[in-house]
Write an enzyme that holds these catalytic residues in place. Structure first.
Site, PDB file in Angstrom:
ATOM      1  N   GLU A  57      -1.994  -0.372  -0.202  1.00 21.46           N
ATOM      2  CA  GLU A  57      -1.206  -1.605  -0.289  1.00 21.46           C
ATOM      3  C   GLU A  57      -1.853  -2.602  -1.243  1.00 21.46           C
ATOM      4  OE1 GLU A  57      -0.691   0.133   3.884  1.00 21.46           O
ATOM      5  OE2 GLU A  57      -2.329  -0.162   2.470  1.00 21.46           O
ATOM      6  N   CYS A  88      -4.757  -5.226   4.689  1.00 23.36           N
ATOM      7  CA  CYS A  88      -3.574  -5.008   3.857  1.00 23.36           C
ATOM      8  C   CYS A  88      -2.430  -5.925   4.261  1.00 23.36           C
ATOM      9  CB  CYS A  88      -3.157  -3.546   3.915  1.00 23.36           C
ATOM     10  SG  CYS A  88      -4.378  -2.464   3.129  1.00 23.36           S
TER      11      CYS A  88
END
Length: 169
Positions: A57, A88
């Site tokens: 991510e 993330c």
């Protein structure tokens, strides 16, 4: 976006994750979809680059921001092969993405040996009982937590407040 579109982007993130395993990375992939339909991908490169922040991510957010020339991804959607870890998810919040969708969840990751429960537990543990100290300390002899406006700890914020033409974020 409709469910078919979501499914297509999630499938692409899962494919990225699967392919990344063969390329020496972790089993995680992510895609950012911009409002104009452009896509930006990222894969987990933690062990490949010795960078503990190189989660899929985060690498997708970095790629999208670099390509779009901005630090905000408002209007964008993040698709991930797995439920984002706290780092993330925080990165997605900082990037101001509109939504996050994922395929596998944190429990599926734990079964495969990627258990981030310790991170969730860290935030749920009272500060004094946490296994890693995170504490404010004095840099100038004043008691920690002092609200003295002249404290050297506040120098960066005073400089920021005084900066003409700063870019707010």
């Amino acid at each position: 976006m409709d469910n078919n579109t979501h499914g297509r982007h999630l499938a692409a993130a899962v494919d990225l994750a699967t392919d990344n395993v063969a390329d020496g990375g972790g089993p995680f992939g992510a895609i950012i979809v911009a409002p104009d339909g452009r896509t930006f991908s990222g894969v987990n490169r933690v062990t490949a680059t010795n960078d503990p922040t190189a989660h899929a991510e985060v690498t997708a957010i970095r790629a999208a921001c670099a390509a779009l020339g901005t630090f905000t991804l408002a209007g964008c959607v993040l698709y991930s092969s797995c439920e984002p870890c706290p780092m993330c998810l925080s990165s997605a919040l900082w990037a101001r993405v509109d939504a996050v969708y994922f395929a596998a969840d944190r429990h599926d990751a734990a079964v495969a040996g990627f258990d981030d429960a310790v991170f969730y537990e860290f935030f749920d543990t009272p500060v004094a009982e946490r296994p890693m100290p995170v504490a404010r300390l004095s840099v100038d002899g004043a008691p920690a937590g002092a609200d003295d406006p002249e404290s050297s700890a506040l120098a960066p914020f005073r400089a920021w407040a005084a900066l003409e033409g700063r870019t707010e974020y």
